[in-house]
Design a protein around this motif. Sequence first.
Motif, short mmCIF file in Angstrom:
data_model
loop_
_atom_site.label_atom_id
_atom_site.label_comp_id
_atom_site.label_asym_id
_atom_site.label_seq_id
_atom_site.Cartn_x
_atom_site.Cartn_y
_atom_site.Cartn_z
N MET A 131 0.80 -1.23 0.16
CA MET A 131 0.13 0.09 -0.01
C MET A 131 1.02 1.39 -0.15
O MET A 131 1.47 1.48 0.95
CB MET A 131 -0.87 -0.04 0.99
N ALA A 132 0.80 2.29 -0.98
CA ALA A 132 1.70 3.26 -1.20
C ALA A 132 0.94 4.29 -0.20
O ALA A 132 0.13 4.51 0.28
CB ALA A 132 1.41 3.82 -2.67
N LYS A 133 2.14 4.94 0.42
CA LYS A 133 2.09 6.06 1.56
C LYS A 133 2.15 7.37 0.72
O LYS A 133 3.09 7.80 0.47
CB LYS A 133 3.01 5.85 2.78
N ILE A 134 1.00 8.15 0.76
CA ILE A 134 0.98 9.48 0.30
C ILE A 134 0.64 10.41 1.37
O ILE A 134 -0.04 10.41 2.46
CB ILE A 134 -0.02 9.54 -0.58
N LEU A 135 1.51 11.48 1.24
CA LEU A 135 1.36 12.90 2.10
C LEU A 135 0.64 13.89 1.07
O LEU A 135 1.31 14.05 0.17
CB LEU A 135 2.73 13.07 2.82
N TYR A 136 -0.31 14.51 1.78
CA TYR A 136 -0.92 15.68 1.06
C TYR A 136 -0.68 16.78 2.08
O TYR A 136 -1.39 16.87 3.02
CB TYR A 136 -2.47 15.54 0.69
N ILE A 137 -0.06 17.91 1.16
CA ILE A 137 0.20 19.24 2.19
C ILE A 137 -0.77 20.05 1.51
O ILE A 137 -0.61 20.55 0.32
CB ILE A 137 1.46 19.63 2.12
N GLU A 138 -1.89 20.58 2.23
CA GLU A 138 -2.92 21.59 1.67
C GLU A 138 -3.37 22.46 3.03
O GLU A 138 -3.68 21.68 4.13
CB GLU A 138 -4.04 20.69 1.17
N GLU A 139 -3.50 23.77 2.91
CA GLU A 139 -4.04 24.55 4.04
C GLU A 139 -5.45 24.33 4.28
O GLU A 139 -6.13 24.24 5.58
CB GLU A 139 -3.71 25.93 3.95
N SER A 140 -6.30 24.09 3.22
CA SER A 140 -7.72 23.95 3.57
C SER A 140 -7.99 22.82 3.96
O SER A 140 -7.88 21.68 3.57
CB SER A 140 -8.45 24.17 2.35
N GLU A 141 -8.44 22.52 5.40
CA GLU A 141 -8.84 21.48 5.99
C GLU A 141 -9.96 20.59 5.30
O GLU A 141 -9.85 19.45 5.05
CB GLU A 141 -9.24 21.73 7.56
N THR A 142 -10.99 21.67 4.65
CA THR A 142 -12.10 20.68 3.95
C THR A 142 -11.41 19.87 2.83
O THR A 142 -11.73 18.82 2.56
CB THR A 142 -13.09 21.67 3.55
N THR A 143 -10.77 20.66 1.97
CA THR A 143 -10.04 20.14 0.80
C THR A 143 -9.16 18.86 1.20
O THR A 143 -9.21 17.87 0.53
CB THR A 143 -9.14 21.24 -0.11
N ARG A 144 -8.35 19.15 2.20
CA ARG A 144 -7.19 18.16 2.68
C ARG A 144 -8.20 16.68 3.11
O ARG A 144 -7.77 15.77 2.45
CB ARG A 144 -6.44 18.68 3.66
N LYS A 145 -9.17 16.84 3.87
CA LYS A 145 -9.85 15.73 4.32
C LYS A 145 -10.58 15.16 3.19
O LYS A 145 -10.72 13.84 3.15
CB LYS A 145 -10.91 16.30 5.28
N ASP A 146 -11.06 15.93 2.25
CA ASP A 146 -11.70 15.38 1.29
C ASP A 146 -10.74 14.41 0.18
O ASP A 146 -11.19 13.24 -0.02
CB ASP A 146 -12.39 16.24 0.24
N VAL A 147 -9.75 14.96 0.09
CA VAL A 147 -8.73 14.11 -0.82
C VAL A 147 -8.27 13.06 -0.17
O VAL A 147 -8.17 11.94 -0.53
CB VAL A 147 -7.67 15.27 -1.31
N LEU A 148 -7.98 13.23 1.18
CA LEU A 148 -7.34 12.00 1.94
C LEU A 148 -8.24 10.88 2.05
O LEU A 148 -8.10 9.77 1.92
CB LEU A 148 -7.00 12.56 3.26
N GLU A 149 -9.82 11.29 2.21
CA GLU A 149 -10.54 10.28 2.23
C GLU A 149 -10.78 9.55 0.91
O GLU A 149 -10.84 8.32 0.94
CB GLU A 149 -12.06 10.84 2.62
N LYS A 150 -10.77 10.27 -0.10
CA LYS A 150 -10.70 9.46 -1.47
C LYS A 150 -9.40 8.74 -1.68
O LYS A 150 -9.63 7.70 -2.30
CB LYS A 150 -10.83 10.77 -2.49
N LEU A 151 -8.31 9.15 -1.25
CA LEU A 151 -7.08 8.48 -1.26
C LEU A 151 -7.09 7.06 -0.55
O LEU A 151 -6.78 6.20 -1.16
CB LEU A 151 -5.88 9.13 -0.93
N ARG A 152 -7.66 7.29 0.44
CA ARG A 152 -7.99 5.91 1.39
C ARG A 152 -8.83 5.00 0.70
O ARG A 152 -8.63 3.49 0.75
CB ARG A 152 -8.47 6.42 2.89
N GLN A 153 -9.87 5.70 0.25
CA GLN A 153 -10.86 4.79 -0.53
C GLN A 153 -10.26 4.17 -1.62
O GLN A 153 -10.76 2.72 -1.79
CB GLN A 153 -12.18 5.53 -0.92
N ALA A 154 -9.25 4.77 -2.39
CA ALA A 154 -8.76 4.13 -3.57
C ALA A 154 -7.49 3.12 -2.97
O ALA A 154 -6.62 2.37 -4.00
CB ALA A 154 -7.87 5.16 -4.27
N GLY A 155 -7.33 2.91 -1.78
CA GLY A 155 -6.32 1.78 -1.25
C GLY A 155 -5.04 2.51 -0.89
O GLY A 155 -4.20 1.68 -0.73
#
Length: 158
Positions: free
Chosen positions: A1-25
């Motif tokens: 499972m690849a480990k990805i870091l997302y650096i983003e100041e908008s908490e809403t955007t960051r949480k949305d992208v992180l959730e989608k990344l997790r759903q994608a495995g």
Amino acid sequence: MAKILYIEESETTRKDVLEKLRQAGFSASGAGNGHDGLIKIEETDFDLILSAILLPDMNGLIILQGYKIRFGSFPPPFIFISTLKDRKSIRRGMEAGADDYLTKPVNWQELLTTINLQLSKRKQILSKGDSELVELKGAIDNLSKIAVEKEKQTTYSY
């Protein structure tokens, strides 16, 4: 499972992208600013970094520079996701060493395709490097055997 870091100041955007990344495995972590992102980069061996450029405490280009210093000549892929859409900004990000540059709002399918492409490219390069190392080891072993044989054949006279 690849480990990805997302650096983003908008908490809403960051949480949305992180959730989608997790759903994608993917194993996904986030940071809300550059300082926290750099700390996480030091603490964890990520397979890929996603970063905004405009952050509250530092420019994403500075994060990229720190990242390259941390990993040397072959860092894992680094992708900018930015609101800066002009050609000059995109060119500046790519010239700084980013592996790709996507603009906001990011299309999820485009992001997923870009991530998978970058991870695949890195895997191919690492595999090629591994096979080249095996070949070099074989060549070194052969040279060592030749050197030992030459040493046996050499007579020293004093």
